[in-house]
Design a protein around this motif. Structure first.
Motif, short mmCIF file in Angstrom:
data_model
loop_
_atom_site.label_atom_id
_atom_site.label_comp_id
_atom_site.label_asym_id
_atom_site.label_seq_id
_atom_site.Cartn_x
_atom_site.Cartn_y
_atom_site.Cartn_z
N ARG A 130 0.85 -1.19 0.00
CA ARG A 130 0.00 0.00 0.00
C ARG A 130 0.88 1.24 0.00
N VAL A 131 0.41 2.27 -0.69
CA VAL A 131 1.11 3.56 -0.74
C VAL A 131 0.13 4.64 -0.31
N THR A 132 0.56 5.48 0.60
CA THR A 132 -0.30 6.55 1.10
C THR A 132 0.34 7.91 0.83
N TYR B 264 4.61 4.07 2.87
CA TYR B 264 4.28 2.80 2.23
C TYR B 264 4.16 1.69 3.26
N SER B 265 3.53 0.63 2.83
CA SER B 265 3.39 -0.56 3.64
C SER B 265 3.74 -1.75 2.77
N TYR B 266 4.77 -2.46 3.18
CA TYR B 266 5.20 -3.64 2.41
C TYR B 266 6.12 -4.44 3.29
N SER B 267 5.96 -5.74 3.30
CA SER B 267 6.71 -6.58 4.24
C SER B 267 8.12 -6.90 3.77
N GLY B 268 8.38 -6.81 2.48
CA GLY B 268 9.69 -7.14 1.95
C GLY B 268 10.53 -5.91 1.71
N SER B 269 11.45 -5.99 0.75
CA SER B 269 12.27 -4.84 0.37
C SER B 269 11.66 -4.19 -0.86
N TYR C 280 2.74 11.19 -8.25
CA TYR C 280 2.33 9.90 -7.70
C TYR C 280 3.55 9.17 -7.14
N CYS C 281 3.42 8.73 -5.94
CA CYS C 281 4.41 7.83 -5.35
C CYS C 281 3.98 6.41 -5.70
N ALA C 282 4.94 5.54 -5.99
CA ALA C 282 4.58 4.18 -6.38
C ALA C 282 5.59 3.19 -5.80
N LEU C 283 5.10 2.01 -5.55
CA LEU C 283 5.91 0.95 -4.94
C LEU C 283 5.87 -0.28 -5.83
N SER C 284 7.04 -0.86 -6.05
CA SER C 284 7.12 -2.12 -6.79
C SER C 284 7.58 -3.18 -5.81
N GLY C 285 6.72 -4.17 -5.61
CA GLY C 285 7.06 -5.19 -4.63
C GLY C 285 6.76 -6.57 -5.15
N LEU C 286 5.66 -7.16 -4.65
CA LEU C 286 5.31 -8.52 -5.00
C LEU C 286 5.10 -8.67 -6.49
#
Lengths: 112, 108
Positions: free
Chosen positions: B3-5, B25-30, B86-92
């Motif tokens: 999740r990105v806030t 952000y919320s993410y369990s990994g790196s 926009y902030c963005a996260l690349s994870g799973l």
């Protein structure tokens, strides 16, 4: 030079009438993505192709389908558009997963 | 889940003043974090990514894993900085998750 091209830029369709949006790229990227963006909301990933492998998001409705006949082209098919499907649809590409995404200008879909 | 806030939907700053756009952000990994920008009548484009540690158009962003933040900063705002960010996260599975965006307006 446009690298990710979306046609048409504006599309009006009737409730329940199938519609196809198209995306093409000149970057020879492996990955192509389709996002839906509603007003004042974040782009939401619908699905993506890694080469020919299709990856659907769990919450993407069955009403939305996609085709990628070759590296350059990717299509978004909406089988029976509802009023709630009116949105901006963004196509994006990346060289491989996790790399920078290049976005097209979007297609604004109106459902009447 | 990832999740990105972005807590601010709108931000107005005077020209020449410092700018800070917040992202948590919320993410369990790196995670890998990005800032994308959309100028008026232009397509969404990458501004910067945390892994490159670059300064683009005077903007910088530092990943703070302790605070799970990736705030975007610029010491002196310019009128051409007005845009949607926009902030963005690349994870799973390298899925890119976007925040809801902050519309930045620079007041002349």
């Amino acid at each position: 030079d446009a690298m990710v091209i979306q046609n048409p830029r504006y599309q009006v369709t009737q409730f329940g009438k199938p519609v196809t949006l198209s995306c093409s790229q000149t970057l020879n990227h492996n990955v192509m993505y389709w996002y839906q963006q509603k007003s004042s909301q974040a782009p939401k990933l619908l699905f993506h192709y890694y080469d020919k492998d299709f990856n659907n998001e769990a919450d993407t409705p069955d009403n939305f389908q996609s085709r990628r006949p070759n590296t350059s082209f990717c299509f978004l098919d909406i089988r029976s558009p509802g009023l709630g499907d009116a949105a901006m649809y963004l196509c994006a590409t990346s060289r491989t997963a996790g790399y920078e995404q290049y976005f097209g200008p979007g297609t604004r879909l109106t459902v009447t | 889940a990832q999740r990105v806030t972005q807590p601010e939907k709108l931000l107005s700053v005077f020209k020449g003043a410092p700018v800070e756009l917040k992202c948590n952000y919320s993410y369990s990994g790196s995670p890998e974090l990005f800032w994308y920008v959309q100028y008026s009548r232009q397509r969404l484009q990458l501004l910067l990514r945390h892994i490159s540690r670059e300064s683009i158009k005077g903007f910088t962003a530092d990943l703070n894993k302790g605070e799970t933040s990736f705030h975007l900063k610029k010491p002196f705002a310019q009128e051409e900085d007005s845009a949607m960010y926009y902030c963005a996260l690349s994870g799973l599975r390298e899925k890119l998750t976007f925040g809801t965006g902050t519309r930045l307006t620079i007041i002349p």
